[in-house]
Design an enzyme around this catalytic site. Structure first.
Site, short mmCIF file in Angstrom:
data_model
loop_
_atom_site.label_atom_id
_atom_site.label_comp_id
_atom_site.label_asym_id
_atom_site.label_seq_id
_atom_site.Cartn_x
_atom_site.Cartn_y
_atom_site.Cartn_z
CG ASP A 1 -66.22 91.71 -72.46
OD1 ASP A 1 -67.24 92.13 -72.03
OD2 ASP A 1 -65.55 92.47 -73.54
CG HIS B 1 -63.17 88.36 -75.79
ND1 HIS B 1 -63.57 89.03 -77.21
CD2 HIS B 1 -63.37 89.57 -74.90
CE1 HIS B 1 -63.88 90.31 -77.00
NE2 HIS B 1 -63.63 90.65 -75.84
CG ASP C 1 -67.41 92.04 -76.86
OD1 ASP C 1 -67.82 92.13 -77.76
OD2 ASP C 1 -66.29 92.70 -76.39
CG ASP D 1 -63.81 88.79 -82.99
OD1 ASP D 1 -63.67 87.75 -83.82
OD2 ASP D 1 -64.15 90.06 -82.67
NE ARG D 2 -59.62 91.41 -78.18
CZ ARG D 2 -59.00 92.32 -78.86
NH1 ARG D 2 -57.62 92.09 -78.95
NH2 ARG D 2 -59.20 93.65 -78.92
CG ASN E 1 -67.17 95.87 -79.12
OD1 ASN E 1 -67.26 95.20 -78.12
ND2 ASN E 1 -65.87 96.28 -79.49
CG HIS E 2 -65.49 91.85 -80.35
ND1 HIS E 2 -64.18 91.68 -81.06
CD2 HIS E 2 -65.07 92.83 -79.31
CE1 HIS E 2 -63.30 92.40 -80.62
NE2 HIS E 2 -63.68 93.20 -79.39
CG HIS F 1 -70.70 94.85 -74.77
ND1 HIS F 1 -69.90 93.87 -74.37
CD2 HIS F 1 -69.55 95.58 -75.62
CE1 HIS F 1 -68.50 93.72 -74.63
NE2 HIS F 1 -68.54 94.86 -75.42
NE ARG G 1 -63.70 101.14 -75.98
CZ ARG G 1 -63.20 99.80 -75.54
NH1 ARG G 1 -62.81 99.15 -76.53
NH2 ARG G 1 -63.29 99.45 -74.46
CG HIS H 1 -66.68 97.76 -74.36
ND1 HIS H 1 -66.41 97.17 -75.35
CD2 HIS H 1 -66.82 99.17 -74.75
CE1 HIS H 1 -66.20 98.15 -76.35
NE2 HIS H 1 -66.08 99.36 -75.91
#
Length: 459
Positions: A198, A200, A226, A229-230, A258-259, A310, A358, A385
């Protein structure tokens, strides 16, 4: 008996006096048009009615109407300069009022038809917006090599946004989407390579990685998803990686996380960053990214022995060909093989399978890892992940490794980042990026665990 005098039944005045019925009949025989017929008033009324019904108006167009109908239509005929539609010509109208109502209905129908056609064309343009826009600008295509160099010109700590034009967004997204569309859901690659977890939106850490380990095409990379995001620089991360993919498609693999799903990155920051950083067209660019994300591959197979994804495994995964031949684009996955491989997590306390906390996918036990490796003929599973404080986490006799490549995650956790370097003999070397912080090694040893999965969930 005295002879009765005969009085003509019908007569009319002439210039010479009175014309008898005999003389009128003689004129009719000689071809005169002014014919007079002797009849009673009752017969005259019946004759007039049949006369109206039998005489027809034979006008061009092949339509025959009664005279009374023709008279009423003549009062409502439009001026000669106006074009009459076929519907108006072919529709028999008996009354002028009914004529007006029919014409109004026809005009409304024509307007609705035009509006529906216009809306259909607009929807078609929206569906193919990025393709049409980029194709129209092929002569203004950007220099992708110079575009890459822009990302290394200003290297500094903290958040420093790079300004992109709308044309740059559209060109990069379109070109990358074209390449992703040509790839299968399972990508086969050869070692040596570097597997990354990841990111991010931590753009500075991505730049440091490329500087320390080498940039494509010298170094082959497999990113496990990923990217957004964040973090505060998701746009810079994804634009840099997409441009590398355009320039060196064989030397960098970008898997889906998943993002990279619309419903997720609209909640965890990427949508807000697009709207804030891109004036006037932020939402449009965000939508273009989602279409591109739908074409990302799901997993990679290194030398037929190392399977990368992922999230994790799926109970529906029976063979690799089933995943390799999975159709794309994959829009908003929420169940099945693809969804599970984006969301699943290993858990040593679970026997076989369990629904994930989740809200999507499963958690799976070590017995599942052993069974899948044997059934698919792979020796190692590499996934991301989950945030690990020491950057990696090993399970099931080194058959599964979790990696996380964003150190000092969100400037909140004092964690290390880690990537895996795979050589030609499939030997694995772990490379850690440890933050320069006091007592960091002790902190990492004390918190040598994975991140709580309940933080990253969906509604």
């Amino acid at each position: 008996m005295a002879e009765k005098s005969r009085t003509p039944v019908s007569s009319r005045a002439t210039s010479s006096g009175v014309e008898t019925a005999h003389e009128a009949r003689s004129k009719a025989r000689s071809g005169k048009k002014d014919r007079v017929v002797a009849m009673s008033p009752m017969n005259r009324q019946r004759k007039n009615k049949s006369h109206v019904l039998n005489e027809k108006d034979e006008r061009p167009g092949g339509i025959i109407k009664e005279k009374s109908s023709v008279r009423s239509m003549a009062k409502t005929q439009p001026p000669s300069g106006r074009t009459i539609s076929l519907t108006e010509i072919n529709k028999p109208n008996a009354l002028s009022k009914k004529n007006t109502e029919i014409k109004a209905a026809v005009e409304i129908q024509n307007r609705l038809t035009k509006k529906m056609a216009k809306n259909s064309e607009r929807r078609k343009q929206m569906a193919h917006g990025p393709e049409m826009t980029a194709q129209n600008r092929t002569q203004e295509r950007i220099d992708f090599v110079d575009f890459l160099d822009r990302h290394y010109q200003v290297i500094q700590a903290g958040v420093h946004k790079i300004q992109y034009t709308k044309e740059e967004f559209e060109n990069v997204i379109y070109e990358a989407q074209t390449i992703f569309s040509s790839e299968k859901a399972l990508v086969d690659i050869d070692p040596p390579c570097v597997v990354v977890g990841d990111l991010h939106g931590q753009f500075n850490d991505l730049i440091n990685m490329f500087i320390l380990l080498g940039r494509p095409p010298e170094t082959v990379y497999v990113f496990t998803g990923d990217y957004v995001d964040r973090g505060m620089m998701s746009l810079e991360c994804i634009m840099l990686l997409f441009t590398y993919k355009i320039c060196y498609p064989e030397n960098i693999v970008l898997l889906r996380g998943n993002h990279e799903i619309a419903r997720v990155n609209k909640k965890y920051g990427f949508y807000e960053e697009c709207v804030t950083s891109i004036p006037k067209c932020g939402e449009e660019i965000w939508a273009l990214f989602q279409r591109c994300f739908n074409n990302l591959p799901i997993s990679a197979l290194i030398a037929t022995k190392i399977l990368c994804m992922h999230g994790g495994l799926s109970p529906a995964l029976t063979c690799l060909d089933e995943l390799r031949n999975h159709p794309k684009p994959i829009r908003n996955p929420f169940r099945g093989i693809v969804n599970d491989m984006l969301w699943a997590d290993p858990d040593p306390s679970v026997f076989e399978w369990k629904a994930s906390s989740r809200g999507s996918g499963f958690t799976f036990g070590t017995n599942v890892i052993d069974d899948v490796c044997k059934r698919l003929g792979v020796e190692l599973i590499i996934r991301a992940h989950q945030m690990c404080f020491d950057g990696y986490w090993v399970l099931s006799g080194r058959k599964l490794i979790t990696i996380f490549s964003a150190p000092m995650y969100c400037n909140f956790y004092k964690n290390a980042g880690c990537v895996l370097k795979v050589d030609e003999t499939l030997g694995i070397q772990m490379i850690a990026f440890v933050p320069a912080s006091e007592n960091i090694e002790k902190i990492i040893e004390e918190k040598n665990r994975v991140w709580d999965i309940s933080i990253d969930c969906i509604d």
